[in-house]
Structures are given as structure tokens and as C-alpha cells.
Write an enzyme that holds these catalytic residues in place. Structure first.
Site, PDB file in Angstrom:
ATOM      1  N   HIS A 169      -2.482  -0.951  -9.937  1.00 50.99           N
ATOM      2  CA  HIS A 169      -1.750  -1.184 -11.180  1.00 50.99           C
ATOM      3  C   HIS A 169      -2.435  -2.205 -12.077  1.00 50.99           C
ATOM      4  CE1 HIS A 169       1.461  -0.554 -13.833  1.00 50.99           C
ATOM      5  NE2 HIS A 169       2.494  -0.645 -13.012  1.00 50.99           N
ATOM      6  N   THR A 179      -7.106  11.387   1.794  1.00 51.48           N
ATOM      7  CA  THR A 179      -6.791  11.272   3.213  1.00 51.48           C
ATOM      8  C   THR A 179      -5.699  12.283   3.542  1.00 51.48           C
ATOM      9  OG1 THR A 179      -6.115   9.754   4.987  1.00 51.48           O
ATOM     10  CG2 THR A 179      -5.105   9.411   2.828  1.00 51.48           C
TER      11      THR A 179
END
Length: 403
Positions: A376, A324
Site C-alpha cells: 500500500h 503462489t
């Protein structure tokens, strides 16, 4: 013979579509393949062409209505033809709603035998606060039910100052405020972003990258690429480096399915495109197999077709990594939300000249912040930073033979 106009099947997994705008009106003469209406699905927005030349008539689905695929929404007649008006198709949500046990009028908020207008407790409370007689409002809901939008609209049009009560905990809306429904695209974006935040353990790493070498190569080759029908942008270089780096760091290109890791063989880059009505992410498939010229053409192509609503449904899913670019609007860097089911996303900050320290001297270089957002649950900080260090090194020392 009359030609029915139907809600198209925009992909195997799509069961319904919403008409967001009629391009033509009832009675208009249309040509074959001329745009008739715009639709929005959970995959893509698109203009739907006319299946035949003739006169548009029998429109039975209003703007904002959602209907199942293959539902007849209008009819195309030839001059002099007359067709029976097709039955109005019920909204898809109504058709798919499971049967509910019978409820009392009190539970439904509908007539209780005393002629009370159908409405919810919230609607009745708003009406009471503003001294509105619900019986005087024509309800737009099922069975004439007065909806929240009906009562808010009535209050907005009422003379004199007034306040419209919003959801609990939210500020009240002044009588001069404009109230509108969320578009289908905005609803889907909202649902997707909330789901992503709830699914992934978001962490972000920011790297400061020197684009001076790329800036020089871009200026040297810009005219040559234009002659080949392509625009050589910074995004072209970034996409090329990312695609190559994903092959060297396969976990960044992976996805999670429960407690299973899926290492994707294909590298399909999603490139976020800002629209007036929201954001869409068309996908460039097998990006690692394209050279810089091919990527430049592909990025320009999907961006242009995204803005003109000519993407196919298969072009907006199947991505394995997303880029993006908020920097094109001046943002220094962003903290992007992961595009599920992917595990990482890159945000590109504004690329501009800045003072930096090189060999104990302050010099001017073309710089930008690149931010990697990663999940994560699968990607550790060390792995993410190794990937970004690799990207940084290849951007700062871009191989001129690839241009």
C-alpha cells in the site's frame, strides 16, 4: 595429479555456500560430473558434480559448515596417488567477522584461570538447572566452547525425565522432543519474510473467479498439449493472463527504491515451488512474450529443476511479480507475503466445482478465490482492484484463439 574440489561460485553476488549433504563418502569412487555434495546459498540449492573421475578423499568441510567460494572442500585422487591433506578452511562467518577488542575471560565465558569450561551465561544456567557439570561436556564451539546445542544435546541424552529450557517466553521442551537446527533455506526464508513484513504495508484483495471456460478449454486441448510435450494446467492460463495484465497495469509490476519508483520494462514471473525443505521461487523471464504453450513448458521446466536442485542462481532472482499456488493442497485462499523488492503477489486458491447464483438460479461452476497481496505504500486499493477485475474478466472470458 590430484584434483581439488572447491566450493563453486554460484552467481556473482554469492560469496559463500553451506554443504548440507555429502552425496559421496571419503574413499568412494566417483565419475566425472557425478553428484558429490549438495550446497545451499542465499540464492539457490544445488547438487555439485565431481570435477574429475577418481577417488574422493580429503573431505575437510563437514555437513552444515559454511565456507567462502573457491575454498577447497575435498580432493579427487587417481588410483595410486597420494595427496597432502589440505588445511581445514575456517567457516565463512569466522573469516568475515570483524576484529573485536580483547575481553576478559569472564566476559567471554571462557577459562578464568581456574580451569572452568568455556560457556555462555545461558549455557551455565541450563547446566545448573539440570545439575550438569559443564567440565564433562566436550564443547563444539570455537576453542572448545560449550554451546547451547551441546548442553541441550547432553540433557536430552541424560537418563530419566528431564526438561530442556527454551528461549524466554517459550514452552519447555520435554526430554522426548526432537531438537534440530534450522536449515540454511529455512533461515533465509525466515529472514526474507520478516524483512518483507517490516518493509511493505501489506493489504490483500480477494476475488471469486469463474474458471468454467478455462476448464472446458483445458479438457479440449489437454491431449494436444501432451503431444507437444507440455502439460496444460490452470497455472498456465493464470500465468498468461497475469503477464498480459501486468503490461496494462505497470505499477503492479514496479518496485520501490527509497522514494523512487522503478517501472520494470521486463515482466518476469516468479512461480513459487514447494520443496520438502522449504519454498523456492524460480523466475520465468519475459513471460509476456510467451504464448500459452511456451508458458506451460517453462512452468513445468523450472518446477521440475527446482525439485531436483538443478536451478541456476540467475533463475531465482530478478522476478517482478510472484504467483503462489496454495490451492493445490486444498487451501481456499491465502494471504501471501510480498516477495521483495516486488510490490504485489498473487495467491491461487483451490479450483473446484461450487454452487453459485447465475441469473437468479443456483448452478454449478468451476470456481476459485484469487488473492492479490500488494504494497500500500505504492499501490492503492482502487488500483489493485482494477488490476484484479481485469484479470478476472480475462480468465472468465479466455480467448480460445490463444490456446
Amino acid at each position: 595429479m590430484p584434483t581439488p574440489v572447491v566450493m563453486p561460485q554460484m552467481g556473482e553476488s554469492i560469496a559463500e555456500g553451506t554443504i548440507v549433504r555429502w552425496v559421496k563418502k571419503a574413499g568412494d569412487t566417483v565419475e566425472r560430473d557425478e553428484p558429490l555434495f549438495e550446497i545451499s546459498t542465499d540464492k539457490v540449492d544445488a547438487e555439485i558434480p565431481s570435477p574429475a573421475a577418481g577417488i574422493l578423499t580429503g573431505i575437510v568441510v563437514k555437513e552444515g559448515d559454511t565456507v567462502p567460494v573457491n575454498s577447497v572442500v575435498a580432493t579427487i585422487l587417481q588410483p595410486g596417488e597420494v595427496a597432502e591433506a589440505p588445511a581445514t578452511p575456517p567457516p565463512a562467518a569466522t573469516m568475515s567477522a570483524p576484529a573485536r577488542p580483547a575481553t576478559s575471560a569472564k566476559e567471554e565465558g571462557g577459562p578464568s584461570g581456574n580451569g572452568r569450561q568455556r560457556s555462555s551465561p545461558l549455557v551455565r544456567r541450563i547446566a545448573k538447572d539440570h545439575h550438569v557439570d559443564i567440565a564433562r561436556i566436550a564443547g563444539s564451539g570455537t576453542g572448545g566452547r560449550v554451546t547451547r546445542d551441546d548442553i541441550l544435546g547432553h540433557v536430552e541424552k541424560a537418563p530419566g525425565p528431564s526438561k530442556v529450557e527454551g528461549p524466554a517466553g517459550m514452552p519447555q521442551a520435554d526430554s522426548g522432543d526432537r531438537i534440530e537446527r534450522l536449515s540454511v533455506m529455512r533461515k533465509k526464508i525466515a529472514e526474507h519474510m520478516i524483512m518483507s513484513r517490516r518493509t511493505s504495508a501489506h493489504v490483500h484483495s480477494v476475488f471469486h473467479v469463474n474458471f468454467s471456460t478455462i476448464d472446458t478449454l483445458r479438457r479440449q486441448k489437454k491431449a494436444e498439449y501432451e503431444q507437444a510435450g507440455a502439460t496444460l494446467t490452470y497455472m498456465s492460463f493464470i500465468a498468461k493472463v497475469i503477464a498480459d495484465a501486468l503490461r496494462r497495469h505497470p505499477v503492479i509490476n514496479a518496485s520501490l527504491d527509497g522514494d523512487t519508483i522503478i517501472y520494470r520494462n521486463a515482466i518476469n514471473l516468479g512461480v513459487a515451488v514447494a520443496l520438502d525443505t522449504g519454498l523456492i521461487v524460480p523466475v520465468i523471464r519475459h513471460a509476456d512474450q510467451k504464448n500459452l504453450l511456451g508458458l506451460s513448458r517453462a512452468i513445468a521446466d523450472v518446477a521440475e529443476r527446482a525439485r531436483s536442485r538443478h536451478l541456476n542462481p540467475e533463475e531465482v532472482h530478478g522476478g517482478t511479480f510472484t504467483i503462489t499456488n496454495p490451492g493445490r493442497f486444498g487451501s481456499q485462499f491465502g494471504l501471501p507475503i510480498i516477495n521483495q523488492p516486488q510490490v504485489a503477489i498473487l495467491a491461487v486458491g483451490t479450483i473446484e466445482k461450487r454452487p453459485v447464483v447465475v441469473d437468479d438460479a443456483i448452478v454449478i461452476r468451476t470456481m476459485a478465490y484469487l488473492t492479490l497481496g500488494y504494497d500500500h505504500r505504492l499501490v492503492d486499493g482502487a488500483v489493485a482492484d482494477q488490476f484484479m477485475a481485469d484479470v478476472k474478466a480475462h480468465l472468465e472470458n479466455f480467448d480460445a484463439s490463444q490456446v
